[in-house]
Design an enzyme around this catalytic site. Structure first.
Site, PDB file in Angstrom:
ATOM      1  N   ASP A   1       0.827  -1.206   0.000  1.00  0.00           N
ATOM      2  CA  ASP A   1       0.000   0.000   0.000  1.00  0.00           C
ATOM      3  C   ASP A   1       0.866   1.263   0.000  1.00  0.00           C
ATOM      4  O   ASP A   1       1.961   1.263   0.558  1.00  0.00           O
ATOM      5  CB  ASP A   1      -0.901  -0.018   1.238  1.00  0.00           C
ATOM      6  CG  ASP A   1      -2.091   0.914   1.106  1.00  0.00           C
ATOM      7  OD1 ASP A   1      -2.331   1.413  -0.015  1.00  0.00           O
ATOM      8  OD2 ASP A   1      -2.772   1.153   2.113  1.00  0.00           O
TER       9      ASP A   1
ATOM     10  N   THR B   1     -10.509  -7.312  -5.770  1.00  0.00           N
ATOM     11  CA  THR B   1     -11.784  -7.238  -6.495  1.00  0.00           C
ATOM     12  C   THR B   1     -12.380  -5.829  -6.353  1.00  0.00           C
ATOM     13  O   THR B   1     -13.135  -5.388  -7.210  1.00  0.00           O
ATOM     14  CB  THR B   1     -12.775  -8.292  -5.950  1.00  0.00           C
ATOM     15  OG1 THR B   1     -12.719  -8.287  -4.517  1.00  0.00           O
ATOM     16  CG2 THR B   1     -12.437  -9.686  -6.419  1.00  0.00           C
TER      17      THR B   1
ATOM     18  N   ASN C   1     -10.549  -3.088  -6.365  1.00  0.00           N
ATOM     19  CA  ASN C   1      -9.739  -2.119  -7.123  1.00  0.00           C
ATOM     20  C   ASN C   1     -10.333  -1.753  -8.487  1.00  0.00           C
ATOM     21  O   ASN C   1      -9.930  -0.765  -9.099  1.00  0.00           O
ATOM     22  CB  ASN C   1      -8.298  -2.626  -7.313  1.00  0.00           C
ATOM     23  CG  ASN C   1      -7.448  -2.554  -6.066  1.00  0.00           C
ATOM     24  OD1 ASN C   1      -6.495  -3.317  -5.896  1.00  0.00           O
ATOM     25  ND2 ASN C   1      -7.774  -1.629  -5.159  1.00  0.00           N
TER      26      ASN C   1
END
Ligand code: FPP
Length: 251
Positions: free
Chosen positions: A29, A75, A77
């Site tokens: 991240d 999923t 994103n």
């Protein structure tokens, strides 16, 4: 992987080889923030993030870690701007094509987890090629979670098991942790021992919900593109300082 000489980096002397995690999972991240801090488009952060991942894969391999799993695309994103999603898909495809030779040379076995049928056809082709070519490699197992969601993974396992129960192939009492685990995307992979998340968020974001049950979690404020060898070393030091009790008391 291409720009560097193939010199192996030894395990730092303060780390105990016998107490290394077998399987490290990472939530990469902070790419967007890293780029923004530099006045660059977000996608430049992703590009830099690929270099960080390559370095980490190599360090894991050099230091004797058996498996690395990276959360590349969730999923959720798909909800990002179309341009960024398109960039990421093209980036995955290009990286796979470019890195295959080095992965072969470094004995990496790559696999993908997630709803791969939902990815662009050209990316699926590259994935199939990379998985097939590296299948016999016996070095580090590198798993890329792409179009991956932990809840979705659990649901598809439930459906597959329910179908077998309905067909009379399985009895409800046959369903135990072992059987359930064999219906997940990670069926032949040991659960992660260590989860690393960069950029300071205290969440697991629908990543390996079943498999992370007993993983040690390490969160650093460092943004993913800056997660270098020193940072990984610190994560492993912290891991080795933990008392893994698996719900029991200390021995
Ligand atoms: C999260 O940062 C990062 C991603 C969603 C993409 C990660 C993908 C890569 C590093 C490429 C990996 C490539 C291969 C082939 C496996 P963010 O965009 O959420 O950052 P932010 O929180 O700062 O906005």
């Amino acid at each position: 992987m291409t720009a560097e000489p193939a010199v192996k980096s030894p395990l730092p002397v303060d780390l105990h080889p016998e107490r290394l995690p077998y399987h490290v999972a990472v939530i990469m991240d902070g790419n967007g923030r890293w780029a923004k801090q530099r006045g660059l488009p977000r996608v430049m952060g992703h590009r830099r993030g690929v270099d960080t991942l390559k370095q980490l894969l190599r360090r894991c391999s050099d230091w004797g870690i058996g498996a690395l799993t990276a959360y590349a695309f969730s999923t959720e994103n798909w909800g990002r701007p179309l341009e960024e999603v398109g960039f990421l898909m093209t980036l995955f495809e290009r990286v796979l094509r470019q890195e295959l030779t080095d992965m072969m040379a470094e004995n990496v076995r790559i696999q993908f987890v997630g709803n791969l049928a939902g990815l662009p056809a050209s990316l699926q082709t590259e994935i199939d090629r990379a998985v097939e070519q590296t299948r016999q490699n016996r070095g580090i197992r590198f798993t890329v979670a792409t179009n991956y969601g932990g809840r979705q993974e659990i649901l598809q396992a439930c459906r597959a098991i329910a179908t077998q129960v309905q067909a009379g192939v399985l009895q409800p009492e046959d369903i135990d942790e072992n059987l359930f685990g064999r219906h997940l995307y990670t069926a032949d992979l040991q659960d992660p021992d260590l989860l690393i998340r960069t950029s300071g968020e205290m969440r697991i974001s629908n990543f390996l919900l079943w498999q992370l049950a007993y993983a040690e979690i390490y969160v650093t404020d460092t943004l993913w593109p800056d997660f270098d060898e020193g940072e990984f070393h610190r994560a492993l030091q912290t891991y080795q300082g933990r008392d893994r009790r698996f719900g029991k008391v200390s021995s």
